[in-house]
Design a protein around this motif. Sequence first.
Motif, PDB file in Angstrom:
ATOM      1  N   LEU A   1     -53.795 -33.826  34.569  1.00  0.00           N
ATOM      2  CA  LEU A   1     -53.054 -33.382  33.386  1.00  0.00           C
ATOM      3  C   LEU A   1     -53.379 -34.242  32.168  1.00  0.00           C
ATOM      4  O   LEU A   1     -53.515 -33.725  31.050  1.00  0.00           O
ATOM      5  CB  LEU A   1     -51.547 -33.416  33.675  1.00  0.00           C
ATOM      6  CG  LEU A   1     -51.022 -32.381  34.660  1.00  0.00           C
ATOM      7  CD1 LEU A   1     -49.529 -32.579  34.901  1.00  0.00           C
ATOM      8  CD2 LEU A   1     -51.281 -30.967  34.152  1.00  0.00           C
ATOM      9  N   LEU A   2     -53.515 -35.550  32.379  1.00  0.00           N
ATOM     10  CA  LEU A   2     -53.857 -36.442  31.264  1.00  0.00           C
ATOM     11  C   LEU A   2     -55.237 -36.112  30.703  1.00  0.00           C
ATOM     12  O   LEU A   2     -55.442 -36.126  29.484  1.00  0.00           O
ATOM     13  CB  LEU A   2     -53.808 -37.894  31.735  1.00  0.00           C
ATOM     14  CG  LEU A   2     -52.422 -38.494  31.957  1.00  0.00           C
ATOM     15  CD1 LEU A   2     -52.532 -39.850  32.638  1.00  0.00           C
ATOM     16  CD2 LEU A   2     -51.677 -38.631  30.634  1.00  0.00           C
ATOM     17  N   ILE A   3     -56.177 -35.824  31.593  1.00  0.00           N
ATOM     18  CA  ILE A   3     -57.525 -35.475  31.132  1.00  0.00           C
ATOM     19  C   ILE A   3     -57.503 -34.165  30.347  1.00  0.00           C
ATOM     20  O   ILE A   3     -58.156 -34.042  29.298  1.00  0.00           O
ATOM     21  CB  ILE A   3     -58.480 -35.390  32.336  1.00  0.00           C
ATOM     22  CG1 ILE A   3     -58.641 -36.769  32.997  1.00  0.00           C
ATOM     23  CG2 ILE A   3     -59.840 -34.853  31.912  1.00  0.00           C
ATOM     24  CD1 ILE A   3     -59.453 -36.745  34.264  1.00  0.00           C
ATOM     25  N   VAL A   4     -56.755 -33.186  30.847  1.00  0.00           N
ATOM     26  CA  VAL A   4     -56.644 -31.909  30.137  1.00  0.00           C
ATOM     27  C   VAL A   4     -55.997 -32.103  28.767  1.00  0.00           C
ATOM     28  O   VAL A   4     -56.436 -31.536  27.758  1.00  0.00           O
ATOM     29  CB  VAL A   4     -55.844 -30.902  30.986  1.00  0.00           C
ATOM     30  CG1 VAL A   4     -55.555 -29.634  30.185  1.00  0.00           C
ATOM     31  CG2 VAL A   4     -56.602 -30.553  32.256  1.00  0.00           C
ATOM     32  N   VAL A   5     -54.936 -32.932  28.724  1.00  0.00           N
ATOM     33  CA  VAL A   5     -54.260 -33.204  27.450  1.00  0.00           C
ATOM     34  C   VAL A   5     -55.205 -33.889  26.474  1.00  0.00           C
ATOM     35  O   VAL A   5     -55.245 -33.559  25.281  1.00  0.00           O
ATOM     36  CB  VAL A   5     -53.006 -34.066  27.696  1.00  0.00           C
ATOM     37  CG1 VAL A   5     -52.462 -34.622  26.383  1.00  0.00           C
ATOM     38  CG2 VAL A   5     -51.927 -33.252  28.382  1.00  0.00           C
ATOM     39  N   ALA A   6     -55.999 -34.844  26.970  1.00  0.00           N
ATOM     40  CA  ALA A   6     -56.923 -35.560  26.090  1.00  0.00           C
ATOM     41  C   ALA A   6     -58.005 -34.639  25.539  1.00  0.00           C
ATOM     42  O   ALA A   6     -58.477 -34.832  24.411  1.00  0.00           O
ATOM     43  CB  ALA A   6     -57.559 -36.723  26.849  1.00  0.00           C
ATOM     44  N   ILE A   7     -58.414 -33.630  26.316  1.00  0.00           N
ATOM     45  CA  ILE A   7     -59.484 -32.730  25.878  1.00  0.00           C
ATOM     46  C   ILE A   7     -58.952 -31.590  25.006  1.00  0.00           C
ATOM     47  O   ILE A   7     -59.491 -31.308  23.931  1.00  0.00           O
ATOM     48  CB  ILE A   7     -60.230 -32.155  27.095  1.00  0.00           C
ATOM     49  CG1 ILE A   7     -60.927 -33.285  27.875  1.00  0.00           C
ATOM     50  CG2 ILE A   7     -61.252 -31.111  26.658  1.00  0.00           C
ATOM     51  CD1 ILE A   7     -61.582 -32.821  29.153  1.00  0.00           C
TER      52      ILE A   7
ATOM     53  N   THR B   1     -43.465 -43.453   7.784  1.00  0.00           N
ATOM     54  CA  THR B   1     -44.440 -42.435   7.384  1.00  0.00           C
ATOM     55  C   THR B   1     -44.034 -41.026   7.802  1.00  0.00           C
ATOM     56  O   THR B   1     -44.451 -40.063   7.168  1.00  0.00           O
ATOM     57  CB  THR B   1     -45.811 -42.744   7.987  1.00  0.00           C
ATOM     58  OG1 THR B   1     -45.725 -42.696   9.411  1.00  0.00           O
ATOM     59  CG2 THR B   1     -46.286 -44.137   7.568  1.00  0.00           C
ATOM     60  N   GLY B   2     -43.263 -40.906   8.873  1.00  0.00           N
ATOM     61  CA  GLY B   2     -42.861 -39.591   9.354  1.00  0.00           C
ATOM     62  C   GLY B   2     -43.933 -38.856  10.123  1.00  0.00           C
ATOM     63  O   GLY B   2     -43.822 -37.648  10.354  1.00  0.00           O
ATOM     64  N   ARG B   3     -45.006 -39.554  10.540  1.00  0.00           N
ATOM     65  CA  ARG B   3     -46.057 -38.895  11.315  1.00  0.00           C
ATOM     66  C   ARG B   3     -45.544 -38.548  12.712  1.00  0.00           C
ATOM     67  O   ARG B   3     -44.781 -39.310  13.309  1.00  0.00           O
ATOM     68  CB  ARG B   3     -47.297 -39.798  11.400  1.00  0.00           C
ATOM     69  CG  ARG B   3     -47.982 -39.980  10.066  1.00  0.00           C
ATOM     70  CD  ARG B   3     -49.191 -40.885  10.158  1.00  0.00           C
ATOM     71  NE  ARG B   3     -48.831 -42.269  10.472  1.00  0.00           N
ATOM     72  CZ  ARG B   3     -49.675 -43.291  10.405  1.00  0.00           C
ATOM     73  NH1 ARG B   3     -50.932 -43.084  10.020  1.00  0.00           N
ATOM     74  NH2 ARG B   3     -49.284 -44.510  10.705  1.00  0.00           N
ATOM     75  N   ASP B   4     -45.978 -37.405  13.212  1.00  0.00           N
ATOM     76  CA  ASP B   4     -45.475 -36.892  14.486  1.00  0.00           C
ATOM     77  C   ASP B   4     -45.921 -37.782  15.639  1.00  0.00           C
ATOM     78  O   ASP B   4     -47.116 -38.074  15.812  1.00  0.00           O
ATOM     79  CB  ASP B   4     -45.984 -35.466  14.707  1.00  0.00           C
ATOM     80  CG  ASP B   4     -45.400 -34.838  15.958  1.00  0.00           C
ATOM     81  OD1 ASP B   4     -44.206 -34.522  15.952  1.00  0.00           O
ATOM     82  OD2 ASP B   4     -46.156 -34.682  16.940  1.00  0.00           O
ATOM     83  N   MET B   5     -44.954 -38.213  16.477  1.00  0.00           N
ATOM     84  CA  MET B   5     -45.245 -39.124  17.572  1.00  0.00           C
ATOM     85  C   MET B   5     -46.037 -38.437  18.683  1.00  0.00           C
ATOM     86  O   MET B   5     -46.945 -39.031  19.270  1.00  0.00           O
ATOM     87  CB  MET B   5     -43.938 -39.681  18.137  1.00  0.00           C
ATOM     88  CG  MET B   5     -43.253 -40.667  17.226  1.00  0.00           C
ATOM     89  SD  MET B   5     -44.079 -42.274  17.236  1.00  0.00           S
ATOM     90  CE  MET B   5     -43.708 -42.819  18.885  1.00  0.00           C
ATOM     91  N   LEU B   6     -45.706 -37.190  18.980  1.00  0.00           N
ATOM     92  CA  LEU B   6     -46.415 -36.470  20.033  1.00  0.00           C
ATOM     93  C   LEU B   6     -47.885 -36.308  19.674  1.00  0.00           C
ATOM     94  O   LEU B   6     -48.771 -36.496  20.526  1.00  0.00           O
ATOM     95  CB  LEU B   6     -45.773 -35.100  20.257  1.00  0.00           C
ATOM     96  CG  LEU B   6     -46.457 -34.200  21.298  1.00  0.00           C
ATOM     97  CD1 LEU B   6     -46.455 -34.869  22.671  1.00  0.00           C
ATOM     98  CD2 LEU B   6     -45.781 -32.844  21.369  1.00  0.00           C
ATOM     99  N   ALA B   7     -48.169 -35.965  18.422  1.00  0.00           N
ATOM    100  CA  ALA B   7     -49.560 -35.814  17.991  1.00  0.00           C
ATOM    101  C   ALA B   7     -50.314 -37.134  18.103  1.00  0.00           C
ATOM    102  O   ALA B   7     -51.479 -37.165  18.519  1.00  0.00           O
ATOM    103  CB  ALA B   7     -49.606 -35.292  16.555  1.00  0.00           C
ATOM    104  N   ARG B   8     -49.660 -38.231  17.767  1.00  0.00           N
ATOM    105  CA  ARG B   8     -50.323 -39.535  17.838  1.00  0.00           C
ATOM    106  C   ARG B   8     -50.551 -39.961  19.288  1.00  0.00           C
ATOM    107  O   ARG B   8     -51.566 -40.578  19.623  1.00  0.00           O
ATOM    108  CB  ARG B   8     -49.503 -40.588  17.084  1.00  0.00           C
ATOM    109  CG  ARG B   8     -49.444 -40.302  15.590  1.00  0.00           C
ATOM    110  CD  ARG B   8     -48.682 -41.385  14.831  1.00  0.00           C
ATOM    111  NE  ARG B   8     -49.343 -42.680  14.895  1.00  0.00           N
ATOM    112  CZ  ARG B   8     -50.397 -43.020  14.180  1.00  0.00           C
ATOM    113  NH1 ARG B   8     -50.943 -42.145  13.336  1.00  0.00           N
ATOM    114  NH2 ARG B   8     -50.932 -44.222  14.289  1.00  0.00           N
ATOM    115  N   ILE B   9     -49.626 -39.626  20.180  1.00  0.00           N
ATOM    116  CA  ILE B   9     -49.804 -39.952  21.598  1.00  0.00           C
ATOM    117  C   ILE B   9     -50.950 -39.141  22.193  1.00  0.00           C
ATOM    118  O   ILE B   9     -51.788 -39.668  22.943  1.00  0.00           O
ATOM    119  CB  ILE B   9     -48.496 -39.681  22.378  1.00  0.00           C
ATOM    120  CG1 ILE B   9     -47.446 -40.734  22.036  1.00  0.00           C
ATOM    121  CG2 ILE B   9     -48.750 -39.655  23.878  1.00  0.00           C
ATOM    122  CD1 ILE B   9     -47.795 -42.125  22.527  1.00  0.00           C
ATOM    123  N   VAL B  10     -51.025 -37.857  21.840  1.00  0.00           N
ATOM    124  CA  VAL B  10     -52.081 -37.004  22.377  1.00  0.00           C
ATOM    125  C   VAL B  10     -53.447 -37.448  21.876  1.00  0.00           C
ATOM    126  O   VAL B  10     -54.412 -37.551  22.651  1.00  0.00           O
ATOM    127  CB  VAL B  10     -51.805 -35.527  22.009  1.00  0.00           C
ATOM    128  CG1 VAL B  10     -53.009 -34.662  22.347  1.00  0.00           C
ATOM    129  CG2 VAL B  10     -50.573 -35.021  22.740  1.00  0.00           C
TER     130      VAL B  10
END
Length: 330
Positions: A56-62, A107-116
């Motif tokens: 799942l992590l590999i799929v999320v990273a790609i 900054t208000g940048r999205d945390m989920l986007a930064r984690i992905v």
Amino acid sequence: MTTPLEVSGSESEAQPEAVLAGVGAKQIQGRSLGQIAWLRLRRDKVALTGGVIVVLLIVVAIVGPFLVQSPLTYHQDLIDPTYNRPNSGIWHTGISGEHWLGVEPGTGRDMLARIVHGARISLLVAFLATLLSVVIGVVLGITAGYFGRWVDTVISRAMDAFLAFPLLLFAIALVGVVSDGAFGLKGNGLRVSVLVFVIGFFNWPYIGRVIRGQTLSLREREFVDAARSLGARNGYILFKELLPNLVAPILVYSTLLIPTNILFEAALSFLGVGVIPPTPSWGGMLTLAVPIYSSDPMYMIVPGLAIFITVLAFNLLGDGLRDALDPRAK
């Protein structure tokens, strides 16, 4: 002279030939080593759970970066100007239907986007560095174990030197030297290349020692003597006879080396010698979270949990593969 015993009708029905004749349609099939290892791995639910998380992590990273919003998009309307933190969500984290993990303070940048996006950087560096370490370690380890004598001495002393090398200080110094550009690379392309080189090139002795020890045992086996008696050259014996028998330890120690490289990349990014901000990385997010931890602990908890879950999943999978591929395991 004794006569053979006569067998009655009821006894003849219990003869082995009669029993085997009744099961002739059901053939007994053998299992390969790969099938046996897979059966063992399937029984290890913990290792399978780790494997599923890794996939799942590999799929999320790609795929993930194409599905989430940009990690560089600022949402100043979600930030309280007085306290410089999100003005909504649980414990002022900014968690909402649009921002599942909240937003970054200031900054208000999205945390989920930064984690992905950070997952792509961490896994890319870890996989490439592991590949470099495995290639160098396997080649030098199998060479040292097979040839022995002065070849083994030179390679073994080189392993000792690399293991004693101050890797962290070297990485910091190297990034400072090539910060402007080198080898036609600039920016994050250069930083990622430096991280892969430092982590991969200086970590090969760990797997090299394992392969050397396994080769010392395998070179005394009968199939190696048989190959020599048939006139096989050293290169053929190394890569056609010995290397296939080393696939199991190589696979196991590779899965155990990847989480180590993930932690090392996060440590370098935490110290400021990883990817260049604002490109997100898990270690860099922890660096930004230190001064604001007391006011917004979620900004440290989220990347910390991402590193913890990733490293734990790879370790569980590696332990399961080691048990499944061990011929002495029951």
